[in-house]
Write a protein that holds these residues in place. Structure first.
Motif, PDB file in Angstrom:
ATOM      1  N   PRO A  41      -7.719  -7.030  -2.796  1.00 50.78           N
ATOM      2  CA  PRO A  41      -6.974  -7.442  -1.398  1.00 50.78           C
ATOM      3  C   PRO A  41      -6.762  -6.434  -0.496  1.00 50.78           C
ATOM      4  CG  PRO A  41      -5.526  -7.268  -3.259  1.00 50.78           C
ATOM      5  CD  PRO A  41      -6.975  -6.897  -3.858  1.00 50.78           C
ATOM      6  N   ILE A  42      -7.053  -5.094  -0.922  1.00 52.57           N
ATOM      7  CA  ILE A  42      -6.623  -4.328   0.361  1.00 52.57           C
ATOM      8  C   ILE A  42      -7.086  -4.368   1.536  1.00 52.57           C
ATOM      9  CG2 ILE A  42      -8.459  -2.559  -0.601  1.00 52.57           C
ATOM     10  CD1 ILE A  42      -4.987  -1.806   1.292  1.00 52.57           C
ATOM     11  N   GLY A  43      -8.619  -4.827   1.601  1.00 52.20           N
ATOM     12  CA  GLY A  43      -9.263  -5.148   2.997  1.00 52.20           C
ATOM     13  C   GLY A  43      -8.523  -6.217   3.866  1.00 52.20           C
ATOM     14  N   THR A  44      -7.773  -7.478   3.059  1.00 48.49           N
ATOM     15  CA  THR A  44      -7.265  -8.325   3.801  1.00 48.49           C
ATOM     16  C   THR A  44      -5.928  -7.683   4.401  1.00 48.49           C
ATOM     17  OG1 THR A  44      -8.000 -10.139   2.191  1.00 48.49           O
ATOM     18  CG2 THR A  44      -6.096 -10.539   3.551  1.00 48.49           C
ATOM     19  N   TRP A  45      -5.263  -6.770   3.582  1.00 45.17           N
ATOM     20  CA  TRP A  45      -4.091  -6.354   4.204  1.00 45.17           C
ATOM     21  C   TRP A  45      -4.438  -5.525   5.492  1.00 45.17           C
ATOM     22  CZ3 TRP A  45       0.638  -7.388   3.485  1.00 45.17           C
ATOM     23  CH2 TRP A  45       1.099  -7.979   2.347  1.00 45.17           C
ATOM     24  N   LEU A  46      -5.425  -4.638   5.371  1.00 42.35           N
ATOM     25  CA  LEU A  46      -6.022  -3.877   6.474  1.00 42.35           C
ATOM     26  C   LEU A  46      -6.239  -4.589   7.600  1.00 42.35           C
ATOM     27  CD1 LEU A  46      -7.563  -0.967   4.447  1.00 42.35           C
ATOM     28  CD2 LEU A  46      -5.305  -1.065   5.439  1.00 42.35           C
ATOM     29  N   LEU A  47      -6.891  -5.865   7.602  1.00 49.84           N
ATOM     30  CA  LEU A  47      -7.339  -6.783   8.511  1.00 49.84           C
ATOM     31  C   LEU A  47      -5.956  -7.270   9.146  1.00 49.84           C
ATOM     32  CD1 LEU A  47      -9.640  -7.778  10.409  1.00 49.84           C
ATOM     33  CD2 LEU A  47      -9.829  -9.630   8.393  1.00 49.84           C
ATOM     34  N   LEU A  48      -5.011  -7.750   8.425  1.00 50.16           N
ATOM     35  CA  LEU A  48      -4.010  -8.520   8.676  1.00 50.16           C
ATOM     36  C   LEU A  48      -2.816  -7.488   9.528  1.00 50.16           C
ATOM     37  CD1 LEU A  48      -1.968 -11.002   8.499  1.00 50.16           C
ATOM     38  CD2 LEU A  48      -1.316 -10.479   6.038  1.00 50.16           C
TER      39      LEU A  48
END
Length: 321
Positions: A41-48
């Motif tokens: 999920p880290i990529g979702t956080w970095l996009l969000l």
């Protein structure tokens, strides 16, 4: 007697241990959720997080403060980040499926490992993008246009590592677009502050994704893939310090430009404290960095969720005053 934990069938090598996809999701959905990186999920956080920066800075600069619709922007961006990160990763894996098969860390992904067909991946990408578009339609016209334009850097990014040593710049252009979009969703138009915030996010992306790229530098060298990790080599820490300093400086400038005309001293102080704490988190990362240890690189890369959240929380406090 201790039990031996079995690795779920089809689990990707760098998935988060005991993640919800491999633990709870129905078996038939797992290859597609892995394709969307739902198990990482880290990529979702970095996009969000840049989205949250944008809307919270806009609210802090607005004399009316946070509005009820801002809560939907926050939630809508979270849903959109999950979906568009999934669609973007699917597109990335479709484009890179032959290269991923040659890299130790990525050969277990659904496409190179044969868990998903290219046709199935294309359909899945379309479904995610379509649902995300319906969420985008709830925002104002200017934000909708920006959301559509964001597809350009997303489309280019998978190919950047083939023609430039700076593919992380293209990732930064795509991953931080939400700062512009979310600001516009609140205000209806762009101004200098969100553009500067966007540039701060791009420098942050250069910081964390260079750390990430050090995991694959040996395989990348063998197959001819370019990255800032390979470009900087032993000078990486010097460059990371530079990206950190530029990111914090630009974030502080964006906050000053946005808040000085309207916000009170306490709101400005809180927001600038967020930029300061954001920078100290990156200092903490650099003190622990070992570019030759991929497990350290992955752990520090993932810790950037906390770095971005620190800034978002301070901006939220400033917006609530």
């Amino acid at each position: 007697m201790s039990e031996t934990r079995q690795t779920p069938e089809g689990q990707v090598i760098d998935a988060v241990d005991q993640n919800w996809v491999d633990t709870w999701a129905p078996a038939v959905t797992r290859p597609y959720l892995r394709l969307s990186r739902a198990d990482r999920p880290i990529g979702t956080w970095l996009l969000l997080l840049p989205c949250w920066w944008g809307v919270l800075l806009a609210a802090a600069a607005d004399p009316a403060g946070l509005a009820w619709f801002d809560l939907w922007i926050i939630v809508g961006c979270a849903l959109g980040a999950f979906l568009m990160r999934g669609a973007g990763c699917t597109w990335n894996d479709i484009s890179d499926r032959d290269l991923d098969a040659q890299v130790a860390r990525t050969k277990s992904r659904p496409l190179p490992s044969g868990q998903v067909t290219v046709k199935g991946a294309v359909v899945w990408m379309g479904v995610q993008a379509l649902v995300s578009f319906f969420i985008l339609l709830t925002f104002n016209t200017a934000a909708i246009v920006q959301g559509i334009l964001a597809l350009l850097p997303v489309a280019i990014y998978p190919f950047a590592k083939r023609f430039t040593w700076w593919p992380q710049v293209f990732l930064g252009l795509a991953f931080n677009w939400g700062a512009l979009l979310a600001w516009t969703a609140h205000t209806g138009a762009l101004s200098a502050a969100p553009v500067i915030l966007y540039l701060a996010g791009i420098s942050w992306t250069l910081f964390y994704d260079t750390i990430y790229a050090h995991q694959d530098k040996e395989d990348d060298a063998l197959i001819g893939i370019k990255s800032t990790a390979r470009l900087f080599g032993e000078d990486s820490v010097w460059w990371l310090r530079l990206f950190m300093a530029v990111s914090v400086l630009l974030m502080a400038i964006a906050i000053i430009v946005a808040l000085v005309p309207h916000a009170n001293v306490m709101a400005l102080t809180l927001a600038l404290s967020g930029a300061w704490a954001f920078g100290w988190h990156m200092v903490w990362q650099l003190r622990r960095l070992d570019t030759e240890d991929w497990t350290v690189c992955m752990r520090l890369f993932r810790s950037n969720r906390d770095a971005g959240l620190i800034c978002a929380l301070f901006l939220a406090a400033a917006a609530s005053l």
